[in-house]
Design a protein around this motif. Sequence first.
Motif, PDB file in Angstrom:
ATOM      1  N   ALA A  10       0.850  -1.192   0.000  1.00  0.00           N
ATOM      2  CA  ALA A  10       0.000   0.000   0.000  1.00  0.00           C
ATOM      3  C   ALA A  10       0.883   1.239   0.000  1.00  0.00           C
ATOM      4  CB  ALA A  10      -0.921   0.022   1.215  1.00  0.00           C
ATOM      5  N   ILE A  11       0.642   2.139  -0.944  1.00  0.00           N
ATOM      6  CA  ILE A  11       1.313   3.438  -0.987  1.00  0.00           C
ATOM      7  C   ILE A  11       0.277   4.474  -0.562  1.00  0.00           C
ATOM      8  CG2 ILE A  11       2.505   5.135  -2.415  1.00  0.00           C
ATOM      9  CD1 ILE A  11       3.230   2.839  -4.330  1.00  0.00           C
ATOM     10  N   VAL A  12       0.497   5.120   0.557  1.00  0.00           N
ATOM     11  CA  VAL A  12      -0.435   6.149   1.036  1.00  0.00           C
ATOM     12  C   VAL A  12       0.123   7.510   0.635  1.00  0.00           C
ATOM     13  CG1 VAL A  12      -1.449   7.247   3.060  1.00  0.00           C
ATOM     14  CG2 VAL A  12      -1.332   4.756   2.919  1.00  0.00           C
ATOM     15  N   GLY A  13      -0.564   8.174  -0.284  1.00  0.00           N
ATOM     16  CA  GLY A  13      -0.125   9.469  -0.794  1.00  0.00           C
ATOM     17  C   GLY A  13       0.222   9.374  -2.260  1.00  0.00           C
ATOM     18  N   GLY A  14      -0.576  10.043  -3.104  1.00  0.00           N
ATOM     19  CA  GLY A  14      -0.392   9.960  -4.548  1.00  0.00           C
ATOM     20  C   GLY A  14       0.156  11.232  -5.157  1.00  0.00           C
ATOM     21  N   GLY A  15       1.100  11.857  -4.464  1.00  0.00           N
ATOM     22  CA  GLY A  15       1.777  13.015  -5.039  1.00  0.00           C
ATOM     23  C   GLY A  15       2.933  12.572  -5.918  1.00  0.00           C
ATOM     24  N   ILE A  16       3.817  13.498  -6.238  1.00  0.00           N
ATOM     25  CA  ILE A  16       4.938  13.188  -7.121  1.00  0.00           C
ATOM     26  C   ILE A  16       5.798  12.067  -6.554  1.00  0.00           C
ATOM     27  CG2 ILE A  16       7.156  14.109  -7.926  1.00  0.00           C
ATOM     28  CD1 ILE A  16       5.670  16.672  -8.665  1.00  0.00           C
ATOM     29  N   VAL A  17       6.043  12.075  -5.241  1.00  0.00           N
ATOM     30  CA  VAL A  17       6.907  11.051  -4.641  1.00  0.00           C
ATOM     31  C   VAL A  17       6.231   9.688  -4.671  1.00  0.00           C
ATOM     32  CG1 VAL A  17       7.984  10.296  -2.486  1.00  0.00           C
ATOM     33  CG2 VAL A  17       8.227  12.663  -3.239  1.00  0.00           C
ATOM     34  N   GLY A  18       4.967   9.626  -4.273  1.00  0.00           N
ATOM     35  CA  GLY A  18       4.259   8.353  -4.271  1.00  0.00           C
ATOM     36  C   GLY A  18       4.138   7.752  -5.662  1.00  0.00           C
ATOM     37  N   LEU A  19       3.857   8.593  -6.648  1.00  0.00           N
ATOM     38  CA  LEU A  19       3.688   8.101  -8.018  1.00  0.00           C
ATOM     39  C   LEU A  19       5.024   7.665  -8.622  1.00  0.00           C
ATOM     40  CD1 LEU A  19       1.035  10.596  -9.443  1.00  0.00           C
ATOM     41  CD2 LEU A  19       0.683   8.292  -8.532  1.00  0.00           C
ATOM     42  N   THR A  20       6.098   8.403  -8.357  1.00  0.00           N
ATOM     43  CA  THR A  20       7.385   7.972  -8.903  1.00  0.00           C
ATOM     44  C   THR A  20       7.846   6.677  -8.239  1.00  0.00           C
ATOM     45  OG1 THR A  20       8.524   9.500  -7.395  1.00  0.00           O
ATOM     46  CG2 THR A  20       8.224  10.221  -9.673  1.00  0.00           C
ATOM     47  N   PHE A  21       7.499   6.469  -6.976  1.00  0.00           N
ATOM     48  CA  PHE A  21       7.814   5.188  -6.344  1.00  0.00           C
ATOM     49  C   PHE A  21       7.057   4.064  -7.042  1.00  0.00           C
ATOM     50  CE2 PHE A  21       6.718   2.185  -2.730  1.00  0.00           C
ATOM     51  CZ  PHE A  21       7.872   1.432  -2.880  1.00  0.00           C
ATOM     52  N   ALA A  22       5.782   4.294  -7.340  1.00  0.00           N
ATOM     53  CA  ALA A  22       4.997   3.282  -8.037  1.00  0.00           C
ATOM     54  C   ALA A  22       5.608   2.961  -9.403  1.00  0.00           C
ATOM     55  CB  ALA A  22       3.558   3.764  -8.189  1.00  0.00           C
ATOM     56  N   ILE A  23       6.029   3.992 -10.122  1.00  0.00           N
ATOM     57  CA  ILE A  23       6.670   3.781 -11.430  1.00  0.00           C
ATOM     58  C   ILE A  23       7.999   3.053 -11.258  1.00  0.00           C
ATOM     59  CG2 ILE A  23       7.698   4.966 -13.419  1.00  0.00           C
ATOM     60  CD1 ILE A  23       5.587   7.197 -12.942  1.00  0.00           C
ATOM     61  N   SER A  24       8.742   3.406 -10.216  1.00  0.00           N
ATOM     62  CA  SER A  24      10.021   2.740  -9.947  1.00  0.00           C
ATOM     63  C   SER A  24       9.830   1.242  -9.761  1.00  0.00           C
ATOM     64  CB  SER A  24      10.682   3.329  -8.691  1.00  0.00           C
ATOM     65  OG  SER A  24      10.969   4.699  -8.840  1.00  0.00           O
ATOM     66  N   THR A 106       2.380  20.621 -12.105  1.00  0.00           N
ATOM     67  CA  THR A 106       1.261  19.960 -12.781  1.00  0.00           C
ATOM     68  C   THR A 106       1.708  19.303 -14.080  1.00  0.00           C
ATOM     69  OG1 THR A 106       0.632  22.068 -13.805  1.00  0.00           O
ATOM     70  CG2 THR A 106      -0.493  21.457 -11.772  1.00  0.00           C
ATOM     71  N   ASP A 107       2.710  19.876 -14.741  1.00  0.00           N
ATOM     72  CA  ASP A 107       3.244  19.262 -15.958  1.00  0.00           C
ATOM     73  C   ASP A 107       3.915  17.929 -15.630  1.00  0.00           C
ATOM     74  OD1 ASP A 107       2.386  21.436 -17.452  1.00  0.00           O
ATOM     75  OD2 ASP A 107       4.324  22.464 -17.347  1.00  0.00           O
ATOM     76  N   ILE A 108       4.677  17.898 -14.534  1.00  0.00           N
ATOM     77  CA  ILE A 108       5.341  16.659 -14.129  1.00  0.00           C
ATOM     78  C   ILE A 108       4.299  15.606 -13.764  1.00  0.00           C
ATOM     79  CG2 ILE A 108       6.840  15.604 -12.398  1.00  0.00           C
ATOM     80  CD1 ILE A 108       8.378  18.207 -12.273  1.00  0.00           C
ATOM     81  N   LEU A 109       3.279  16.027 -13.024  1.00  0.00           N
ATOM     82  CA  LEU A 109       2.241  15.091 -12.607  1.00  0.00           C
ATOM     83  C   LEU A 109       1.573  14.433 -13.809  1.00  0.00           C
ATOM     84  CD1 LEU A 109       0.603  13.969 -10.162  1.00  0.00           C
ATOM     85  CD2 LEU A 109      -1.051  15.782 -10.635  1.00  0.00           C
ATOM     86  N   ALA A 110       1.293  15.224 -14.840  1.00  0.00           N
ATOM     87  CA  ALA A 110       0.650  14.676 -16.038  1.00  0.00           C
ATOM     88  C   ALA A 110       1.517  13.607 -16.681  1.00  0.00           C
ATOM     89  CB  ALA A 110       0.355  15.799 -17.030  1.00  0.00           C
ATOM     90  N   VAL A 111       2.823  13.817 -16.704  1.00  0.00           N
ATOM     91  CA  VAL A 111       3.744  12.817 -17.261  1.00  0.00           C
ATOM     92  C   VAL A 111       3.723  11.548 -16.407  1.00  0.00           C
ATOM     93  CG1 VAL A 111       6.173  12.279 -17.680  1.00  0.00           C
ATOM     94  CG2 VAL A 111       5.238  14.476 -18.414  1.00  0.00           C
ATOM     95  N   LEU A 112       3.787  11.705 -15.097  1.00  0.00           N
ATOM     96  CA  LEU A 112       3.796  10.545 -14.210  1.00  0.00           C
ATOM     97  C   LEU A 112       2.543   9.700 -14.378  1.00  0.00           C
ATOM     98  CD1 LEU A 112       5.185  12.062 -10.878  1.00  0.00           C
ATOM     99  CD2 LEU A 112       6.440  10.885 -12.679  1.00  0.00           C
ATOM    100  N   LEU A 113       1.407  10.357 -14.490  1.00  0.00           N
ATOM    101  CA  LEU A 113       0.147   9.612 -14.599  1.00  0.00           C
ATOM    102  C   LEU A 113       0.100   8.763 -15.863  1.00  0.00           C
ATOM    103  CD1 LEU A 113      -2.411  12.263 -13.289  1.00  0.00           C
ATOM    104  CD2 LEU A 113      -1.583  10.209 -12.125  1.00  0.00           C
ATOM    105  N   ARG A 114       0.784   9.209 -16.905  1.00  0.00           N
ATOM    106  CA  ARG A 114       0.823   8.423 -18.137  1.00  0.00           C
ATOM    107  C   ARG A 114       1.670   7.159 -17.983  1.00  0.00           C
ATOM    108  NH1 ARG A 114       1.424  13.577 -20.719  1.00  0.00           N
ATOM    109  NH2 ARG A 114       3.598  13.177 -21.324  1.00  0.00           N
ATOM    110  N   HIS A 115       2.512   7.123 -16.950  1.00  0.00           N
ATOM    111  CA  HIS A 115       3.413   5.987 -16.771  1.00  0.00           C
ATOM    112  C   HIS A 115       2.992   5.059 -15.634  1.00  0.00           C
ATOM    113  CE1 HIS A 115       6.806   7.018 -19.537  1.00  0.00           C
ATOM    114  NE2 HIS A 115       6.207   8.201 -19.487  1.00  0.00           N
ATOM    115  N   ILE A 116       1.917   5.363 -14.938  1.00  0.00           N
ATOM    116  CA  ILE A 116       1.439   4.474 -13.882  1.00  0.00           C
ATOM    117  C   ILE A 116       0.812   3.238 -14.524  1.00  0.00           C
ATOM    118  CG2 ILE A 116      -0.253   4.197 -12.016  1.00  0.00           C
ATOM    119  CD1 ILE A 116       2.059   5.899 -11.196  1.00  0.00           C
TER     120      ILE A 116
END
Length: 441
Positions: A10-24, A106-116
């Motif tokens: 479980a990853i609690v928190g879907g900001g830039i750090v949480g999403l990049t961890f998921a991608i990692s 917000t630009d970074i977030l949009a990129v991350l969401l495309r890679h989840i």
Amino acid sequence: MSNDKKMRLAIVGGGIVGLTFAISLAKSGTQNIEVDIYESASAFGQVGAGMGFWPRIWESMRLLGLEEDLKPLACSGKPFRYTKGDQQQYVPFGQSHSALQSFHRTDILAVLLRHIPTYYHTHFGKRLVSYTDSPEGPVVLAFKDGTTASCDFLVGSDGIKSAVRRTMYERFAAGAEDLKEKGRLLAHVKPTWTGQYVYRGVISTEDLRKAMPDHPVLDGPIYFAGKNKYFICYPVSNGASINCGGLISHPDKNGTLHGEPWVETVSQDELRAEFPGWSPYVHAVIDLIKEPSKWVINSVVDLPTYTSGNVALIGDAAHAMTPHQASGAAQGVEDGLLLAALLADPLASAATLAHVLRAYDRVRRPFSQDVLRRSYECGAAYCFQRGAFAGNDDAADGKGTLESLEALSGYINGLLEWTWKTSSEGDRNEALEVFRGLVGA
């Protein structure tokens, strides 16, 4: 991660750090981890505006396969220039030895969401209240809406107000017999105030060009430094906008607690009044910030551990820091990259998870806390609280030799050199060696 049974993460928190961890995790090739991401908001989003990547973190973006998507959104590619701006004619006194790629969050977030990965599960409106953890059973998450969820491994990327950190340290304190130790542990529940505020705003580049065509930020990022305050400007959104910040420092307040709210909208006059007599270039920018937001800069300092049981802290939950090195989010990204590398090791399993977390804490905690310290020191230097200017209020009225300013520039670059001289790959390799040593490989 080895063995056939999938571990529930479980990853609690879907900001830039949480999403990049998921991608990692996805990029590292872990096959036996089932991922759930819990976000308190109704959708993924980011508070704030500008964000910068030094060469070290840009290397991480390349490793994650994000570089090509991010390149068209990057701005500047030029060094930061340091100037003394608390006077009518500003005085240049140095620049960073490397360039910072700047973005809008917000630009970074949009990129991350495309890679989840689509096979990861996302849950919105899930604000964590607390968790329970025991060696015999799963980690149980309790949310504000009354629902619960369970997992085998919890990663808290829930920011500076982290409920995961609060629960972890309240549990540590509850188990402490000595009253002083109990108090020391409880002191880590809440972040402490750095004694600093920052006034933030984003303005149109075209508006500034019309108002002041020769403004130096139109040629790249710049600091205007002064006694106990500074003003920073740098381009974002592929140059269409300029991110601006006016920092006010009260060093005697560092380490105290600040009441909420931590963010509020203030008047343009309040911001303008903080920089009397400063360079016209500073006031030209202030005149375009119609509704400045005022942020209390808090920090999470010197946690004795980032882990407990089957729970780990990453990002601001573990080491929220000042913005003076543009490295807070980047350090959270490195947390996730290193943790994902450990989980992808063939020897990683539910049985060796404790060793994974020991290796993560042993390597990431001292490094990220050193960056936290360096960031605060950089801010102190920008605010003329170090070098020949320490304790010298004459700096506030335009005094100060060029020699002392250049020495300050050297000090700042010494604090920053890790961002362009080092690589996070070495830390990941070290963590893997520690882990394999712990499991006896």
